[in-house]
Design an enzyme around this catalytic site. Structure first.
Site, short mmCIF file in Angstrom:
data_model
loop_
_atom_site.label_atom_id
_atom_site.label_comp_id
_atom_site.label_asym_id
_atom_site.label_seq_id
_atom_site.Cartn_x
_atom_site.Cartn_y
_atom_site.Cartn_z
N ASP A 172 0.82 -1.21 0.00
CA ASP A 172 0.00 0.00 0.00
C ASP A 172 0.85 1.26 0.00
O ASP A 172 2.08 1.19 0.18
CB ASP A 172 -0.98 0.00 1.18
CG ASP A 172 -0.34 -0.45 2.49
OD1 ASP A 172 0.90 -0.52 2.56
OD2 ASP A 172 -1.09 -0.73 3.45
N ASP A 188 -7.50 -3.14 14.16
CA ASP A 188 -8.87 -3.52 13.79
C ASP A 188 -8.87 -4.68 12.78
O ASP A 188 -9.88 -4.99 12.17
CB ASP A 188 -9.62 -2.32 13.20
CG ASP A 188 -8.93 -1.74 11.97
OD1 ASP A 188 -7.90 -2.32 11.53
OD2 ASP A 188 -9.41 -0.73 11.42
N HIS A 240 -7.18 -4.86 9.96
CA HIS A 240 -7.05 -4.55 8.53
C HIS A 240 -5.77 -5.14 7.95
O HIS A 240 -4.74 -5.19 8.59
CB HIS A 240 -7.20 -3.06 8.22
CG HIS A 240 -6.10 -2.15 8.68
ND1 HIS A 240 -6.32 -1.11 9.54
CD2 HIS A 240 -4.78 -2.12 8.38
CE1 HIS A 240 -5.18 -0.45 9.75
NE2 HIS A 240 -4.23 -1.05 9.07
N GLU A 251 -9.79 -1.82 5.26
CA GLU A 251 -10.41 -1.57 6.56
C GLU A 251 -11.61 -2.50 6.76
O GLU A 251 -12.04 -3.17 5.82
CB GLU A 251 -10.88 -0.11 6.61
CG GLU A 251 -9.75 0.92 6.44
CD GLU A 251 -8.98 1.17 7.74
OE1 GLU A 251 -8.89 0.25 8.58
OE2 GLU A 251 -8.44 2.28 7.89
C1 GLP Z 1 -0.78 0.46 8.50
C2 GLP Z 1 -0.47 -0.28 7.22
C3 GLP Z 1 -0.70 -1.75 7.36
C4 GLP Z 1 0.00 -2.27 8.59
C5 GLP Z 1 -0.59 -1.61 9.79
C6 GLP Z 1 0.00 -2.09 11.10
O1 GLP Z 1 -2.09 0.82 8.63
N1 GLP Z 1 -1.21 0.19 6.11
O2 GLP Z 1 -0.21 -2.39 6.20
O3 GLP Z 1 -0.14 -3.67 8.66
O4 GLP Z 1 -0.36 -0.23 9.68
O5 GLP Z 1 1.19 -1.44 11.37
P1 GLP Z 1 2.14 -1.76 12.57
O6 GLP Z 1 2.96 -2.93 12.15
O7 GLP Z 1 2.97 -0.51 12.72
O8 GLP Z 1 1.30 -2.03 13.75
#
Ligand code: GLP
Length: 290
Positions: A97, A167, A169, A174
């Site tokens: 992303d 959540d 995702h 989402e």
């Molecule tokens: C963001 C990214 C996700 C990622 C998530 C969790 O929202 N778009 O791809 O998995 O954060 O991030 P973290 O690993 O910092 O908890």
């Protein structure tokens, strides 16, 4: 950890009944590690083993995430690469992303993150093999359609590593995103913008409200999906992924329908699993080779 719901004997019988092939191809794996560092080491070893075992002329196609969860994996993969233990010369990557409207040089763009935390530390990664959605495109629909086509042109993704939001995702899909969605524009929830604001001066308004993201369907078309889930704040998401109903509310739960899903997590993230589930995966993993 919550109290038991599943009969331990049933879990034991399931272990005995499963042959090695079934475990490799059909069972969701949950690899529980003591702490974050061990989780990252396990994931890096797994990815390295898959890249090394790939003998085709066709490149190994690796899907990659951003976020804090994979940072330790990137460090270990880069260490192996610099030590001459693992080559990325025949690896093509696709990131999951990117924020819409952040230029590459913005220190919170995912382009910047990936180069800063990973690609700049590899000695033989070819820049032309790095694919990241362009958040500055003036035609997001075309950008996303081209991305899907490019993944398909390589014959799909061999292994998609990912993190998960609190959540549940996956990438920026989402809650209530279709479980068969493809790469496209996503609106971010207020919750996600609040969580991610820690990287934007604690100002949720500074977090872009939209992103480009591969779809749940894009991720699940990959041969294997390896998801990292760590820390207490991911405990509900881990339980929803492993024990919950498959539902759009928790897009991560779609992993239950994938034939090559592996979750690796730390102890801290296991707090909402039932005792039986926790014990089951510790038990079955004892007989599982990497
Ligand atoms: C963001 C990214 C996700 C990622 C998530 C969790 O929202 N778009 O791809 O998995 O954060 O991030 P973290 O690993 O910092 O908890």
């Amino acid at each position: 950890m919550k109290c038991a719901q599943m009969n331990p004997r049933r879990a034991e019988n399931t272990v005995l009944a499963a042959n090695a092939a079934e475990r490799e191809n059909n069972n969701m794996r949950v690899v529980i590690q003591e702490n974050y560092d061990k989780m990252c080491k396990w994931a890096a070893d797994y990815i390295a083993a898959k890249i090394k075992a790939h003998k085709d002329e066709r490149p190994f196609v690796l899907g990659l995430p951003t976020g804090s969860s994979p940072i330790g994996v990137y460090k270990e993969l880069a260490r192996m690469n610099q030590a001459g233990e693992l080559s990325f010369a025949n690896v093509v990557t696709f990131n999951r992303d990117e924020y819409l409207s952040l230029p590459h040089e913005h220190d919170q763009s995912y382009w910047y993150f990936m180069h800063d935390n990973f690609f700049n530390h590899l000695v033989d990664m070819k820049p032309e093999n790095i694919n990241i959605l362009n958040g500055m495109t003036d035609d997001p629909e075309k950008e996303c359609a081209d991305y899907e086509a490019k993944i398909a042109s390589y014959g799909g993704i061999d292994l998609f590593m990912g993190g998960i939001g609190v959540d549940g995702h996956i990438a920026f899909n989402e809650p209530y995103n279709s479980l068969s969605s493809r790469t496209g524009v996503r609106n971010l929830t207020t919750d996600t913008r609040i969580v991610n604001s820690r990287l934007f001066g604690n100002d949720p308004e500074a977090v872009p409200s939209q992103a480009l993201s591969v779809g749940v369907g894009t991720v699940f078309d990959s041969k294997e999906v390896l998801i990292l889930i760590n820390e207490h704040n991911k405990a509900r998401a881990l339980a929803a992924t492993v024990e919950g109903e498959v539902s759009q509310k928790w897009t991560c739960s779609a992993l239950q329908r994938h034939n090559g899903a592996i979750i690796t997590c730390d102890e801290a993230a296991c707090g909402e699993l039932t005792v039986d589930t926790y014990k089951y995966f510790l038990d079955i993993e004892r007989t599982q080779r990497l």
